[in-house]
Design a protein around this motif. Structure first.
Motif: not given
Length: 95
Positions: A1-23
């Motif tokens: 059950m956690t495998a699908p979340l991990r696959r999608h979490a990495d690309p999402l995290a990469r996209k959110l890092v710059p935004v969260v960093r600025e905030m």
């Protein structure tokens, strides 16, 4: 059950890092400024309030100059200036 979340979490995290960093950096700067700001004392608050009253009275006098309310505005300015002098002497800021 956690495998699908991990696959999608990495690309999402990469996209959110710059935004969260600025905030996060903006919040760190805001907190640092509030911590660096010296705390005002009761004396400073009293004196600044008296200064605001003098400035307000001076504005009223300037607006009423050569008009009907000039005498009242002038007396108000004198009272405000006296109160400022009293506040400064009370807190040892004026001889």
């Amino acid at each position: 059950m956690t495998a699908p979340l991990r696959r999608h979490a990495d690309p999402l995290a990469r996209k959110l890092v710059p935004v969260v960093r600025e905030m996060l950096l903006a919040e760190v700067e805001r907190v640092a400024v509030s911590l660096a700001r010296p705390k005002s004392s009761k004396a400073d608050e009293d004196i600044m309030e008296a200064c605001r009253q003098v400035a307000s009275a001076a504005d009223r006098l300037a607006q009423a100059k050569y008009g009907v309310g000039e005498i009242t505005a002038r007396k108000s300015l004198e009272r405000a200036a006296t109160a400022l002098g009293r506040a400064m002497r009370k807190h040892g800021r004026m001889p």
